[in-house]
Write a protein that holds these residues in place. Structure first.
Motif, mmCIF file in Angstrom:
data_model
loop_
_atom_site.group_PDB
_atom_site.id
_atom_site.type_symbol
_atom_site.label_atom_id
_atom_site.label_comp_id
_atom_site.label_asym_id
_atom_site.label_seq_id
_atom_site.Cartn_x
_atom_site.Cartn_y
_atom_site.Cartn_z
ATOM 1 N N ALA A 192 0.822 -1.218 0.000
ATOM 2 C CA ALA A 192 0.000 0.000 0.000
ATOM 3 C C ALA A 192 0.858 1.270 0.000
ATOM 4 O O ALA A 192 0.335 2.369 -0.162
ATOM 5 N N ARG A 193 2.163 1.109 0.151
ATOM 6 C CA ARG A 193 3.082 2.252 0.252
ATOM 7 C C ARG A 193 3.051 3.085 -1.026
ATOM 8 O O ARG A 193 2.992 2.540 -2.128
ATOM 9 N N PRO A 194 3.091 4.430 -0.895
ATOM 10 C CA PRO A 194 3.144 5.288 -2.094
ATOM 11 C C PRO A 194 4.292 4.888 -3.019
ATOM 12 O O PRO A 194 5.384 4.554 -2.541
ATOM 13 N N LYS A 195 4.049 4.882 -4.305
ATOM 14 C CA LYS A 195 5.070 4.492 -5.291
ATOM 15 C C LYS A 195 6.001 5.674 -5.543
ATOM 16 O O LYS A 195 5.826 6.455 -6.477
ATOM 17 N N VAL A 196 6.979 5.825 -4.648
ATOM 18 C CA VAL A 196 7.913 6.954 -4.732
ATOM 19 C C VAL A 196 9.342 6.426 -4.722
ATOM 20 O O VAL A 196 9.593 5.278 -4.351
ATOM 21 N N GLY A 197 10.268 7.292 -5.107
ATOM 22 C CA GLY A 197 11.670 6.890 -5.178
ATOM 23 C C GLY A 197 12.390 6.923 -3.848
ATOM 24 O O GLY A 197 13.534 6.479 -3.760
ATOM 25 N N GLU A 198 11.748 7.446 -2.816
ATOM 26 C CA GLU A 198 12.364 7.553 -1.493
ATOM 27 C C GLU A 198 12.773 6.169 -0.968
ATOM 28 O O GLU A 198 12.003 5.216 -1.024
ATOM 29 N N ALA A 199 14.017 6.090 -0.434
ATOM 30 C CA ALA A 199 14.552 4.798 0.008
ATOM 31 C C ALA A 199 14.054 4.369 1.378
ATOM 32 O O ALA A 199 14.089 3.183 1.718
ATOM 33 N N GLY A 207 5.305 11.055 0.213
ATOM 34 C CA GLY A 207 6.515 10.332 -0.169
ATOM 35 C C GLY A 207 7.779 10.745 0.541
ATOM 36 O O GLY A 207 8.871 10.293 0.187
ATOM 37 N N LYS A 208 7.670 11.584 1.568
ATOM 38 C CA LYS A 208 8.853 12.003 2.326
ATOM 39 C C LYS A 208 9.061 11.060 3.520
ATOM 40 O O LYS A 208 8.115 10.420 3.972
ATOM 41 N N PRO A 209 10.298 10.982 4.042
ATOM 42 C CA PRO A 209 10.544 10.102 5.191
ATOM 43 C C PRO A 209 9.631 10.446 6.373
ATOM 44 O O PRO A 209 9.410 11.618 6.673
ATOM 45 N N PHE A 210 9.113 9.424 7.023
ATOM 46 C CA PHE A 210 8.266 9.584 8.206
ATOM 47 C C PHE A 210 9.213 9.801 9.385
ATOM 48 O O PHE A 210 9.921 8.887 9.800
ATOM 49 N N LEU A 211 9.244 11.021 9.925
ATOM 50 C CA LEU A 211 10.224 11.406 10.932
ATOM 51 C C LEU A 211 9.910 10.823 12.309
ATOM 52 O O LEU A 211 8.756 10.543 12.644
ATOM 53 N N ILE A 212 10.964 10.674 13.114
ATOM 54 C CA ILE A 212 10.821 10.081 14.446
ATOM 55 C C ILE A 212 9.733 10.760 15.257
ATOM 56 O O ILE A 212 8.873 10.100 15.842
ATOM 57 N N ARG A 213 9.767 12.094 15.314
ATOM 58 C CA ARG A 213 8.791 12.799 16.164
ATOM 59 C C ARG A 213 7.358 12.561 15.681
ATOM 60 O O ARG A 213 6.431 12.480 16.491
ATOM 61 N N ASN A 214 7.184 12.431 14.371
ATOM 62 C CA ASN A 214 5.842 12.191 13.835
ATOM 63 C C ASN A 214 5.393 10.746 14.057
ATOM 64 O O ASN A 214 4.209 10.492 14.287
#
Length: 286
Positions: A192-199, A207-214
């Motif tokens: 189900a993950r967005p089809k993005v180039g993010e590793a 599509g941006k990294p899910f940050l620790i605080r969030n």
């Protein structure tokens, strides 16, 4: 010995931490602690790094205690101060380290919050319709990895039956087994993950990294939805440890999976687990 003002030293210290690849949360926490120290020292007319004595640091800590800071918080301030002084010595701004002459206050470590099976099942049920959060909760609960390690996971770290944990802050790299529950939850999210180039494995809708605080905020939201009181994200790791100690998993095996540098860190949990099963090296599902 070179001379430097405390304010300038504080700025250089933050850059030193960043260059040492410390996490953003560590840089912020140490930065705030030293800003607090420097502000106090300026009040007592100490503006140069080499002017500070043991008595000045003790006066700062006494002020914190009077303001209601706990012994544990004060101990953390001392650790920050010692890290600051290690930087000052390496940079040749001081020859002596007065922070080493200051003693840590004694305090009793609080017992870890260990979720009951009813609680973690309720948490699992609350997040079941959110593939990303369900996978996050399941991974934290089933593998015992730290939240920072989870946030740092890359797609290339996901194996068929294990996760590769890259070095994180002071923690060494290791491989952590993935049980069936964790694998299924992760596979469901990846589909189900967005089809993005993010590793990064865990990303936001954009599509941006899910940050620790969030991640922490999101997990705590599900604690509230599941009506679990007084729990924090790290309690999922505590629960993982307690479950496996109760089921007799070897402390050596458990220590390696958790990434503990010393087995004594794992042994500390023994006092909170009244019954321990026959020793085994096999991890089990929660």
């Amino acid at each position: 010995m070179k001379q430097i003002g405390l304010r300038n030293a504080h700025e250089e210290f933050k850059n030193f931490l960043k260059e040492g690849k410390k996490s953003n949360s560590t840089v912020v926490a140490y930065g705030k602690d030293i800003d607090q120290l420097v502000s106090f020292l300026e009040e007592v007319k100490k503006n140069q790094a080499h002017e500070v004595a043991k008595e000045d640091i003790e006066a700062f800590l006494a002020k914190l205690s009077k303001e209601g800071y706990t012994p544990k918080s004060i101990s953390r301030k001392i650790n920050s101060t010692r890290t600051f002084y290690r930087f000052l010595k390496v940079s040749e701004y001081v020859t002596d380290d007065p922070s080493l002459l200051v003693s840590h206050p004694k305090y009793q470590l609080a017992a870890p919050r260990i979720l009951t099976p009813t609680e973690y099942r309720a948490l699992r049920d609350a997040a079941r319709n959110d593939p990303r959060m369900f996978a996050i909760i399941e991974l934290l609960l089933q593998t015992g990895i730290r939240i920072g390690e989870l946030a740092n996971l890359r797609l290339s770290d996901v194996g068929k039956d294990s996760l590769h944990i890259e070095p994180f802050e002071k923690h060494e790299e290791r491989n952590v087994p993935l049980n069936k529950r964790a694998q299924e939850a992760l596979d469901r999210y990846l589909n189900a993950r967005p089809k993005v180039g993010e590793a990064h494995v865990f990303v936001t809708k954009s599509g941006k990294p899910f940050l620790i605080r969030n991640i922490r905020t999101a997990v705590e939201r599900y604690f509230r939805l599941a009506e679990i009181k007084g729990a924090k994200v790290n309690d999922l790791r505590h629960t993982f440890v307690a479950h496996h100690i109760k089921h007799g998993v070897s402390l050596v095996v458990l220590s390696k999976v958790l990434g503990h540098k010393r087995i004594s860190t794992t042994e500390r949990y023994l006092q909170y687990i009244p019954e321990r099963g026959k020793e085994t090296s096999a991890l089990t599902e929660l």
